[in-house]
Scaffold this active site. Sequence first.
Site, mmCIF file in Angstrom:
data_model
loop_
_atom_site.group_PDB
_atom_site.id
_atom_site.type_symbol
_atom_site.label_atom_id
_atom_site.label_comp_id
_atom_site.label_asym_id
_atom_site.label_seq_id
_atom_site.Cartn_x
_atom_site.Cartn_y
_atom_site.Cartn_z
ATOM 1 N N THR A 179 29.046 36.092 41.322
ATOM 2 C CA THR A 179 30.313 36.811 41.467
ATOM 3 C C THR A 179 29.763 38.447 41.261
ATOM 4 O O THR A 179 30.218 39.268 41.676
ATOM 5 C CB THR A 179 31.189 36.360 40.130
ATOM 6 O OG1 THR A 179 31.764 34.940 40.585
ATOM 7 C CG2 THR A 179 32.297 37.277 40.496
ATOM 8 N N GLY B 186 43.499 39.042 36.198
ATOM 9 C CA GLY B 186 43.111 38.804 34.687
ATOM 10 C C GLY B 186 43.681 39.748 33.653
ATOM 11 O O GLY B 186 44.491 40.315 33.852
ATOM 12 N N ASN C 226 40.383 35.002 42.527
ATOM 13 C CA ASN C 226 40.391 33.618 42.677
ATOM 14 C C ASN C 226 41.229 32.599 41.625
ATOM 15 O O ASN C 226 41.039 31.448 41.648
ATOM 16 C CB ASN C 226 38.878 33.199 42.885
ATOM 17 C CG ASN C 226 38.153 33.287 41.739
ATOM 18 O OD1 ASN C 226 38.626 33.549 40.630
ATOM 19 N ND2 ASN C 226 36.863 32.600 41.739
ATOM 20 N N TYR D 112 25.634 36.599 32.574
ATOM 21 C CA TYR D 112 26.637 37.671 32.441
ATOM 22 C C TYR D 112 25.911 39.115 32.416
ATOM 23 O O TYR D 112 26.054 39.863 33.183
ATOM 24 C CB TYR D 112 27.349 37.405 31.315
ATOM 25 C CG TYR D 112 28.504 38.454 31.087
ATOM 26 C CD1 TYR D 112 29.647 38.669 31.919
ATOM 27 C CD2 TYR D 112 28.594 39.365 30.156
ATOM 28 C CE1 TYR D 112 30.668 39.564 31.975
ATOM 29 C CE2 TYR D 112 29.610 40.498 30.027
ATOM 30 C CZ TYR D 112 30.587 40.215 30.714
ATOM 31 O OH TYR D 112 31.837 41.271 30.651
ATOM 32 N N LYS E 218 25.688 41.986 35.585
ATOM 33 C CA LYS E 218 26.022 43.164 35.372
ATOM 34 C C LYS E 218 25.056 44.372 35.298
ATOM 35 O O LYS E 218 25.270 45.393 35.837
ATOM 36 C CB LYS E 218 27.039 43.165 33.941
ATOM 37 C CG LYS E 218 28.227 42.295 33.832
ATOM 38 C CD LYS E 218 29.261 43.010 34.558
ATOM 39 C CE LYS E 218 30.745 42.434 34.540
ATOM 40 N NZ LYS E 218 31.735 42.919 35.170
ATOM 41 N N PHE F 104 40.233 32.058 38.653
ATOM 42 C CA PHE F 104 39.207 31.311 37.686
ATOM 43 C C PHE F 104 39.734 31.600 36.406
ATOM 44 O O PHE F 104 39.955 30.519 35.574
ATOM 45 C CB PHE F 104 37.860 31.756 38.011
ATOM 46 C CG PHE F 104 37.071 31.172 37.232
ATOM 47 C CD1 PHE F 104 36.965 29.653 36.984
ATOM 48 C CD2 PHE F 104 35.870 31.815 36.422
ATOM 49 C CE1 PHE F 104 36.014 28.965 35.963
ATOM 50 C CE2 PHE F 104 35.149 31.113 35.603
ATOM 51 C CZ PHE F 104 35.190 29.599 35.187
#
Length: 317
Positions: A98, A18, A40, A151, A155, A42
């Site tokens: 994730t 990323g 992965n 998100y 987190k 994404f």
Amino acid sequence: METQNFNTRRVLVTGGAGFLGSHLCDRLVAEGHDVLCLDNFFTGGKRNISHLLGKANFELIRHDLVQPILLEVDEIYNLACPASPIHYQYNPVKTIKTSVMGAINMLGLAKRVKAKILQASTSEIYGDPIVHPQKEDYWGNVNSVGIRSCYDEGKRCAETLFFDYYRQNGVNIRVVRIFNTYGPRMHPNDGRVVSNFIVQALKNQDITVFGDGMQTRSFCYVDDLIDGMIRMMNDPDEFTGPVNLGNPSEFTILELAEKILEITGSRSKIVFAPLPQDDPRQRQPDISLAFEQLNWKPAIDLDEGLEKTIAYFKDIL
Ligand code: NAD
Ligand code: UDP
């Protein structure tokens, strides 16, 4: 016979293909560590790390962090998670999986192989903050059922897991709360404000300011951020954090748009579009803890960082 460097460590970077992960891999490879990049793909891509693929101390593993994996490593930087609102809202159930299952899998691995583990947490855990600037002891103002919650709450739960594995199992943890970071290798279509505005300006398209543009963010250049993360991992005091990492210079979104228009010399016009739900009104890190503990503060101001980022986007567009 090869000489062994005893400072060399086996380092796993999840989300390594990323934006932030690829810059972190660059630094760790340059320092001579054995780097395993797990992704992965994404939101990341091989193009971000293709220049590292031939190096003897770099390996790439295609893997989804929601599934467990057993690796022999000394350190783990856990970055895997889509970070831009349009990407993390694309499949919100997957986003929270994730964050939460990824954290459980990586903390389980760290426990088993006695690795040190750093979590890439976020300023989003403060939600739409009532306290300004945000200090680490502020508990936040987060909606648990909104469109950003997959998100934010993912987190937050990951932070909880880190501190429970620390208290319950003695895992050596480090938690950094990253504030808006920008720079080369941001995805041109990931919808974050800096990349959006730069791409729009370079194409002479309308600059889409959401709401009245008076909401604020504080933008940190990627090299400064990576430096802070590595300092946190290497801190000899076994300082767990959480610690804020970001650039405290605060700007309204309208100011950012005007700055990008000026630097690019673009003919774009500013247009106003509806503000997304739960969009935080203000955000600015208090970084006194990072300065005291890690002797860290950003060195690159917004103008300099934008010049470098604009040069990157000019090159790829
Ligand atoms: P990014 O989207 O460029 O990188 C995330 C990487 O994780 C991508 O390469 C993606 O493919 C990978 N990934 C996603 N889900 C995965 C899964 N299930 N298994 C394996 N890999 C997976 O975003 P970024 O800006 O580089 O952010 C990296 C980390 O830093 C994220 O955890 C993000 O929450 C955190 N962070 C970033 C910022 C910022 O401003 N860039 C701010 C706060 C926190
Ligand atoms: N934003 C905007 N126009 C865009 C993209 C974002 O005005 O094209 C605004 C967005 O509403 C938010 C700020 O810029 O107030 C930062 O958005 P980003 O998605 O980059 O990060 P985050 O909201 O997660 O801090």
